[in-house]
Scaffold this motif. Structure first.
Motif, PDB file in Angstrom:
ATOM      1  N   GLN A 165       0.996  23.477  16.134  1.00  0.00           N
ATOM      2  CA  GLN A 165      -0.292  22.637  15.757  1.00  0.00           C
ATOM      3  C   GLN A 165      -0.872  21.021  16.174  1.00  0.00           C
ATOM      4  O   GLN A 165      -0.110  20.765  16.738  1.00  0.00           O
ATOM      5  N   LEU A 166      -2.020  21.236  16.786  1.00  0.00           N
ATOM      6  CA  LEU A 166      -2.579  19.950  17.163  1.00  0.00           C
ATOM      7  C   LEU A 166      -2.997  18.713  16.045  1.00  0.00           C
ATOM      8  O   LEU A 166      -3.468  19.997  14.925  1.00  0.00           O
ATOM      9  N   PRO A 167      -2.412  18.282  15.530  1.00  0.00           N
ATOM     10  CA  PRO A 167      -1.777  16.948  15.185  1.00  0.00           C
ATOM     11  C   PRO A 167      -3.078  16.296  14.268  1.00  0.00           C
ATOM     12  O   PRO A 167      -3.732  16.059  15.476  1.00  0.00           O
ATOM     13  N   SER A 168      -3.372  15.852  13.841  1.00  0.00           N
ATOM     14  CA  SER A 168      -4.857  14.656  12.934  1.00  0.00           C
ATOM     15  C   SER A 168      -4.130  13.741  13.634  1.00  0.00           C
ATOM     16  O   SER A 168      -3.164  13.463  12.841  1.00  0.00           O
ATOM     17  N   VAL A 180      -9.818  25.112  17.416  1.00  0.00           N
ATOM     18  CA  VAL A 180      -8.368  25.648  17.365  1.00  0.00           C
ATOM     19  C   VAL A 180      -8.077  24.964  15.872  1.00  0.00           C
ATOM     20  O   VAL A 180      -8.580  24.282  15.402  1.00  0.00           O
ATOM     21  N   PRO A 181      -7.205  25.839  16.097  1.00  0.00           N
ATOM     22  CA  PRO A 181      -5.762  24.957  14.748  1.00  0.00           C
ATOM     23  C   PRO A 181      -5.531  24.032  14.849  1.00  0.00           C
ATOM     24  O   PRO A 181      -5.531  22.997  16.106  1.00  0.00           O
ATOM     25  N   ILE A 182      -5.305  23.139  14.196  1.00  0.00           N
ATOM     26  CA  ILE A 182      -5.211  21.309  13.680  1.00  0.00           C
ATOM     27  C   ILE A 182      -4.676  21.506  12.883  1.00  0.00           C
ATOM     28  O   ILE A 182      -4.988  21.914  10.930  1.00  0.00           O
ATOM     29  N   MET A 183      -3.534  20.698  12.887  1.00  0.00           N
ATOM     30  CA  MET A 183      -2.636  20.285  11.242  1.00  0.00           C
ATOM     31  C   MET A 183      -3.346  18.940  10.399  1.00  0.00           C
ATOM     32  O   MET A 183      -3.173  18.002  11.210  1.00  0.00           O
ATOM     33  N   GLN A 184      -3.945  19.460   9.821  1.00  0.00           N
ATOM     34  CA  GLN A 184      -4.957  18.210   9.396  1.00  0.00           C
ATOM     35  C   GLN A 184      -3.916  16.959   8.654  1.00  0.00           C
ATOM     36  O   GLN A 184      -3.738  15.713   8.605  1.00  0.00           O
ATOM     37  N   ARG A 185      -2.943  17.109   7.762  1.00  0.00           N
ATOM     38  CA  ARG A 185      -1.948  16.453   6.761  1.00  0.00           C
ATOM     39  C   ARG A 185      -1.192  17.949   6.909  1.00  0.00           C
ATOM     40  O   ARG A 185      -0.772  18.742   7.222  1.00  0.00           O
ATOM     41  N   PRO A 186       0.012  17.057   6.869  1.00  0.00           N
ATOM     42  CA  PRO A 186       1.771  18.047   6.704  1.00  0.00           C
ATOM     43  C   PRO A 186       1.060  18.992   5.950  1.00  0.00           C
ATOM     44  O   PRO A 186       0.426  19.273   4.808  1.00  0.00           O
ATOM     45  N   PHE A 187       1.612  20.274   6.658  1.00  0.00           N
ATOM     46  CA  PHE A 187       1.373  21.747   5.534  1.00  0.00           C
ATOM     47  C   PHE A 187       0.392  22.212   4.874  1.00  0.00           C
ATOM     48  O   PHE A 187       0.004  23.251   5.085  1.00  0.00           O
ATOM     49  N   THR A 188      -0.664  21.227   5.638  1.00  0.00           N
ATOM     50  CA  THR A 188      -1.872  21.310   5.689  1.00  0.00           C
ATOM     51  C   THR A 188      -2.660  21.894   6.788  1.00  0.00           C
ATOM     52  O   THR A 188      -3.661  20.892   7.776  1.00  0.00           O
ATOM     53  N   LYS A 189      -2.926  23.694   7.516  1.00  0.00           N
ATOM     54  CA  LYS A 189      -3.704  23.798   8.355  1.00  0.00           C
ATOM     55  C   LYS A 189      -5.248  24.021   8.354  1.00  0.00           C
ATOM     56  O   LYS A 189      -5.733  25.067   7.741  1.00  0.00           O
ATOM     57  N   LYS A 190      -5.880  23.702   9.917  1.00  0.00           N
ATOM     58  CA  LYS A 190      -7.521  23.908   9.109  1.00  0.00           C
ATOM     59  C   LYS A 190      -7.767  24.319  10.256  1.00  0.00           C
ATOM     60  O   LYS A 190      -7.226  24.447  11.266  1.00  0.00           O
ATOM     61  N   TRP A 191      -9.142  24.645  10.713  1.00  0.00           N
ATOM     62  CA  TRP A 191     -10.044  24.538  12.262  1.00  0.00           C
ATOM     63  C   TRP A 191     -10.792  22.994  12.191  1.00  0.00           C
ATOM     64  O   TRP A 191     -10.848  22.829  12.067  1.00  0.00           O
ATOM     65  N   LEU A 192     -10.817  23.242  13.796  1.00  0.00           N
ATOM     66  CA  LEU A 192     -11.625  21.758  14.487  1.00  0.00           C
ATOM     67  C   LEU A 192     -11.990  22.384  15.338  1.00  0.00           C
ATOM     68  O   LEU A 192     -11.939  23.134  16.437  1.00  0.00           O
ATOM     69  N   TYR A 193     -13.758  21.654  15.166  1.00  0.00           N
ATOM     70  CA  TYR A 193     -14.349  22.124  16.728  1.00  0.00           C
ATOM     71  C   TYR A 193     -13.710  20.988  17.568  1.00  0.00           C
ATOM     72  O   TYR A 193     -14.324  19.336  17.215  1.00  0.00           O
TER      73      TYR A 193
END
Length: 397
Positions: free
Chosen positions: A380-383, A326-339
């Motif tokens: 997005q799902l956030p960290s 699923v998509p995750i906002m690992q940092r503000p404005f930094t979208k990545k993918w998360l298992y």
């Protein structure tokens, strides 16, 4: 070569011959009152990685004292920092000098303004008659940019990135309760700070600022008393501004389960699961769970372990490919993918509950964050490291 904390945990601790004359010294030490304790206690809230197999030793009696004092008077919901060894040292030394004495510590300075140490500040102010805090700053761990430059040099050089303070605690049996505070100048290098300390030589040569703690046990960064009358951002009542609150996802193995390439994240997750299950199979005949844990492969290139994964491994539980990318906002404005997976994510948060609010949530730093306040609305799902999540409007269902 002695364990000071362990020496007061049980009566027979010093009966063995392992440390020879050091134990004899401690036995004599316990027979007489101690009125001065001066030290640089270790700073460690726990091992950096479970793979290191280097967890802090646990001291049940000492932890019980912390729970009955510092934790008891804390309003913080997360009290993990009270497990830091320098806080254990403060509790141990405070009890050891009993009714009269002096403690001199150079330690992590986080307790001065951390939300989770409000109970510690309460107890120090009540237990001691005079408190002197010389804040040397040097926080390179929770600051960046101009704020990091302002913190200045690290007192222990590369040996520490945490803020540092010299603390003198005095019990004299009087009814006085005085707190004195001094902030070292900003932007000083390590050598300039050390020179300032050399020139000062004594607490008598410092122009102290007397502080009276506020009702929330804040020493610095005190809040207006009217603050507590404001509407809560989130609370379990109808007067709060927000309807629900969640935390971000704590993955604990980002290098395996988070990345820019969706396919790569899924491949890494499959590899991690295969590696884990192969260890379960390899050690299935080891009956003792602790022994099984000791024999596992601890290379982070093979598996990134965590407390949750350790517990599953001790029980012999296998992993399945039950998560999803699923998509995750690992940092503000930094979208990545998360298992995202209940087993592989250390604290996966209430993702399924959050999902229906996507596009309607506000996220911000959690309480106690060293970063300046900021907020961001995202779908997005956030960290976890950057936020606690709150639904923007109570009308959302």
């Amino acid at each position: 070569m002695t364990d000071t904390f362990e020496s007061t945990e049980r009566q027979d601790t010093l009966d063995d011959d392992m440390f020879g004359t050091n134990n004899e010294r401690l036995k004599k030490q316990q027979e007489v009152p101690i009125t001065a304790i001066i030290t640089n206690p270790p700073y460690s809230i726990g091992q950096k990685s479970v793979n290191n197999d280097n967890a802090n030793v646990k001291y049940p009696n000492l932890i019980s004292r912390i729970n009955d004092t510092y934790a008891k008077y804390s309003n913080a919901s997360l009290k993990k920092s009270l497990k830091d060894t320098y806080i254990e040292a403060i509790r141990w030394a405070s009890d050891r000098i009993e009714d009269r004495g002096v403690i001199g510590f150079i330690s992590n300075a986080g307790f001065i303004d951390s939300k989770s140490t409000d109970g510690l500040r309460h107890c120090l102010y009540k237990e001691f008659n005079y408190i002197y805090i010389f804040n040397l700053h040097g926080d390179q761990l929770h600051t960046n940019g101009e704020e990091s430059k302002k913190e200045g040099g690290k007192i222990f050089g590369s040996g520490s990135r945490t803020p540092t303070a010299i603390t003198i605690l005095v019990k004299d049996g009087s009814d006085n309760h005085k707190l004195y505070y001094k902030d070292i100048k900003s932007y000083l290098s390590r050598s300039e700070k050390l020179e300032t300390i050399r020139e000062t030589t004594s607490i008598q040569n410092i122009q102290w600022k007397e502080i009276i703690p506020d009702k929330q046990n804040n020493w610095i960064n005190q809040i207006d008393n009217d603050y507590m009358n404001f509407s809560a951002l989130f609370a379990k009542n109808t007067t709060a501004i927000m309807k629900k609150q969640f935390t971000g996802v704590n993955v604990s193995r980002d290098n395996w389960l988070v990345g820019f390439n969706k396919k790569k994240v899924e491949t890494n997750a499959k590899t991690l699961i295969l590696n884990y299950n192969s260890e379960i199979k390899r050690l299935k005949n080891v009956a003792d769970p602790k022994k099984r844990l000791e024999l596992r492969n601890t290379s982070e290139k093979f598996i990134k372990w965590s407390a949750k994964l350790n517990n599953m491994f001790k029980k012999g539980q296998s992993l399945g490919l039950t998560g999803k990318v699923v998509p995750i906002m690992q940092r503000p404005f930094t979208k990545k993918w998360l298992y995202w997976d209940n087993d592989l994510n250390e604290r996966p948060s209430k993702y399924r509950d959050i999902y229906k609010y996507m596009g309607k949530i506000l996220y911000m730093q959690g309480a106690g964050s060293k970063k300046d306040f900021s907020a961001l609305i995202t779908d997005q799902l956030p960290s976890l490291r950057h936020c606690q999540i709150v639904c923007v409007n109570r009308s959302f269902s």
